[in-house]
Scaffold this motif. Structure first.
Motif, PDB file in Angstrom:
ATOM      1  N   LEU A 148       5.626   4.417   2.802  1.00 56.32           N
ATOM      2  CA  LEU A 148       6.771   4.489   1.895  1.00 56.32           C
ATOM      3  C   LEU A 148       7.009   5.952   1.538  1.00 56.32           C
ATOM      4  N   ARG A 149       8.165   6.483   1.976  1.00 50.44           N
ATOM      5  CA  ARG A 149       8.486   7.899   1.729  1.00 50.44           C
ATOM      6  C   ARG A 149       8.477   8.193   0.235  1.00 50.44           C
ATOM      7  N   SER A 176       0.029   5.426  -7.753  1.00 47.95           N
ATOM      8  CA  SER A 176      -0.086   4.446  -6.667  1.00 47.95           C
ATOM      9  C   SER A 176       0.572   4.971  -5.391  1.00 47.95           C
ATOM     10  N   LEU A 177      -0.033   4.626  -4.276  1.00 53.33           N
ATOM     11  CA  LEU A 177       0.485   4.974  -2.952  1.00 53.33           C
ATOM     12  C   LEU A 177       0.994   3.698  -2.304  1.00 53.33           C
ATOM     13  N   GLY A 178       1.990   3.814  -1.405  1.00 58.42           N
ATOM     14  CA  GLY A 178       2.555   2.583  -0.882  1.00 58.42           C
ATOM     15  C   GLY A 178       2.982   2.580   0.562  1.00 58.42           C
ATOM     16  N   PHE A 179       2.956   1.381   1.118  1.00 54.21           N
ATOM     17  CA  PHE A 179       3.504   1.077   2.427  1.00 54.21           C
ATOM     18  C   PHE A 179       4.686   0.135   2.227  1.00 54.21           C
ATOM     19  N   THR A 180       5.578   0.068   3.211  1.00 61.21           N
ATOM     20  CA  THR A 180       6.753  -0.799   3.127  1.00 61.21           C
ATOM     21  C   THR A 180       6.616  -1.959   4.093  1.00 61.21           C
ATOM     22  N   LYS A 181       6.952  -3.142   3.623  1.00 59.90           N
ATOM     23  CA  LYS A 181       6.941  -4.344   4.458  1.00 59.90           C
ATOM     24  C   LYS A 181       8.092  -4.257   5.462  1.00 59.90           C
ATOM     25  N   THR A 214       6.894  -5.120  -0.889  1.00 59.82           N
ATOM     26  CA  THR A 214       7.347  -6.337  -0.204  1.00 59.82           C
ATOM     27  C   THR A 214       8.852  -6.543  -0.308  1.00 59.82           C
ATOM     28  N   CYS A 215       9.508  -5.817  -1.212  1.00 60.23           N
ATOM     29  CA  CYS A 215      10.966  -5.941  -1.374  1.00 60.23           C
ATOM     30  C   CYS A 215      11.720  -4.748  -0.780  1.00 60.23           C
ATOM     31  N   ARG A 216      10.979  -3.772  -0.264  1.00 63.98           N
ATOM     32  CA  ARG A 216      11.596  -2.558   0.277  1.00 63.98           C
ATOM     33  C   ARG A 216      12.456  -1.872  -0.792  1.00 63.98           C
ATOM     34  N   ALA A 217      11.971  -1.906  -2.022  1.00 69.50           N
ATOM     35  CA  ALA A 217      12.694  -1.334  -3.158  1.00 69.50           C
ATOM     36  C   ALA A 217      12.445   0.164  -3.318  1.00 69.50           C
ATOM     37  N   GLY A 218      11.342   0.645  -2.771  1.00 71.00           N
ATOM     38  CA  GLY A 218      10.990   2.053  -2.928  1.00 71.00           C
ATOM     39  C   GLY A 218      10.058   2.299  -4.105  1.00 71.00           C
TER      40      GLY A 218
END
Length: 169
Positions: free
Chosen positions: A120-121, A145-150, A46-50
């Motif tokens: 999220l790359r 954990s796997l992730g998507f970016t807001k 949610t913060c696009r921190a990576g």
């Protein structure tokens, strides 16, 4: 009397020698039939921190696959699908063992959350080892954990990310 004690000693020796062999044989047979469970979580950055932050949320209904491919040819050998629960956790049952000739990974497929669908790359896949020939006793394998970016970061993120700056080396 000596005859009874000889039988008792022979019986104890038989039990001491035979039971461990039976137990090992049963363990090997059970090992062939058991599968694995691959467990992991899917988050929204949610913060696009990576990476995961205290503001990250976990995605319910995200689709994930565990894919195995040949180490030599790179061809996909199998795929197992799963969906995350209300905590963003997936548990995917893998029917059999995949040895050193295969590379297996948890892979993001899709997110149901509008505004958090961009992969999220670097967090789109996580390697898992699906072999019993590695010293791991449990049948559960934990994936990173796997992730998507807001699409747009939350307003609290500027302040939150500043707390990380004070720890830079």
């Amino acid at each position: 009397m000596a005859k009874h004690s000889t039988y008792a000693v022979a019986a104890i020796l038989a039990v001491a020698l035979i039971l461990p062999a039976i137990a090992l044989a049963a363990r090997d047979v059970a090992g062939i039939k058991r599968g694995f469970v691959v467990q992991g979580r899917v988050f929204c950055d949610t913060c696009r921190a990576g990476f995961e932050t205290p503001a990250s949320t976990y995605i319910r209904g995200a689709k994930v696959s565990v894919e195995c491919r040949s180490r030599i040819t790179g061809a996909k050998t199998c795929s197992f699908d799963g969906t995350t629960d209300h905590t963003g956790t997936y548990n995917i049952l893998i029917a059999d063992e995949h040895d050193d000739h295969e590379i297996c990974e948890s892979v993001l497929v899709s997110s149901p959350e509008s505004g958090c669908k961009t992969v999220l790359r670097g967090r789109e896949r996580a390697r898992v080892f699906l072999s019993r020939n590695n010293g791991i006793a449990s049948d559960t394998r934990f994936a990173n954990s796997l992730g998507f970016t807001k699409d747009t970061p939350l307003s609290i993120c500027t302040q939150l990310l500043k707390t990380y700056e004070q720890y830079e080396v």
